[in-house]
Design a protein around this motif. Structure first.
Motif, mmCIF file in Angstrom:
data_model
loop_
_atom_site.group_PDB
_atom_site.id
_atom_site.type_symbol
_atom_site.label_atom_id
_atom_site.label_comp_id
_atom_site.label_asym_id
_atom_site.label_seq_id
_atom_site.Cartn_x
_atom_site.Cartn_y
_atom_site.Cartn_z
ATOM 1 N N LEU A 22 0.849 -1.197 0.000
ATOM 2 C CA LEU A 22 0.000 0.000 0.000
ATOM 3 C C LEU A 22 0.882 1.243 0.000
ATOM 4 C CD1 LEU A 22 -2.632 -1.131 2.657
ATOM 5 C CD2 LEU A 22 -2.959 -0.956 0.194
ATOM 6 N N PRO A 23 0.345 2.383 -0.490
ATOM 7 C CA PRO A 23 1.149 3.604 -0.542
ATOM 8 C C PRO A 23 1.512 4.099 0.853
ATOM 9 C CG PRO A 23 -1.104 4.038 -1.286
ATOM 10 C CD PRO A 23 -0.983 2.555 -1.103
ATOM 11 N N CYS A 24 2.783 4.360 1.035
ATOM 12 C CA CYS A 24 3.302 4.881 2.301
ATOM 13 C C CYS A 24 2.652 6.230 2.627
ATOM 14 C CB CYS A 24 4.820 5.040 2.157
ATOM 15 S SG CYS A 24 5.609 5.934 3.490
ATOM 16 N N ILE A 25 2.247 6.437 3.893
ATOM 17 C CA ILE A 25 1.595 7.680 4.274
ATOM 18 C C ILE A 25 2.551 8.861 4.235
ATOM 19 C CG2 ILE A 25 -0.170 6.557 5.684
ATOM 20 C CD1 ILE A 25 1.501 7.387 8.165
ATOM 21 N N HIS A 26 3.858 8.585 4.184
ATOM 22 C CA HIS A 26 4.849 9.668 4.197
ATOM 23 C C HIS A 26 5.346 10.006 2.797
ATOM 24 C CE1 HIS A 26 4.820 9.393 8.510
ATOM 25 N NE2 HIS A 26 5.125 8.132 8.472
ATOM 26 N N CYS A 27 5.678 8.981 1.999
ATOM 27 C CA CYS A 27 6.286 9.250 0.687
ATOM 28 C C CYS A 27 5.441 8.737 -0.478
ATOM 29 C CB CYS A 27 7.689 8.659 0.643
ATOM 30 S SG CYS A 27 7.697 6.859 0.542
#
Ligand SMILES: [Zn+2]
Length: 66
Positions: A22-27
């Protein structure tokens, strides 16, 4: 969930999202790891954020003492 030295405990199975990417919440790049809230993130991103938060907290303490 913190380790003996205040670092995140990445050995905990809760940090692994069952192989889902899943897409990282930071990058926003794909990550298999999860943070303490179950959100997708990279270990390196989470550590960078927690380090900058600690730095900011120390800065705030210094500023507040003036
Ligand atoms: Zn990331």
């Amino acid at each position: 969930m913190t380790g003996p030295h205040g670092s995140l405990n990445w050995r905990n199975a809760a940090h692994w999202g069952g192989g889902r990417h899943l897409p990282c919440i930071h990058c926003r790049r794909g990550a298999f790891c999860r943070d303490d809230h179950g959100r997708p993130c990279h270990k390196t991103c989470a550590e960078a954020v927690s380090a900058s938060r600690a730095e900011q907290a120390a800065h705030d303490l210094t500023e507040g003492a003036a």
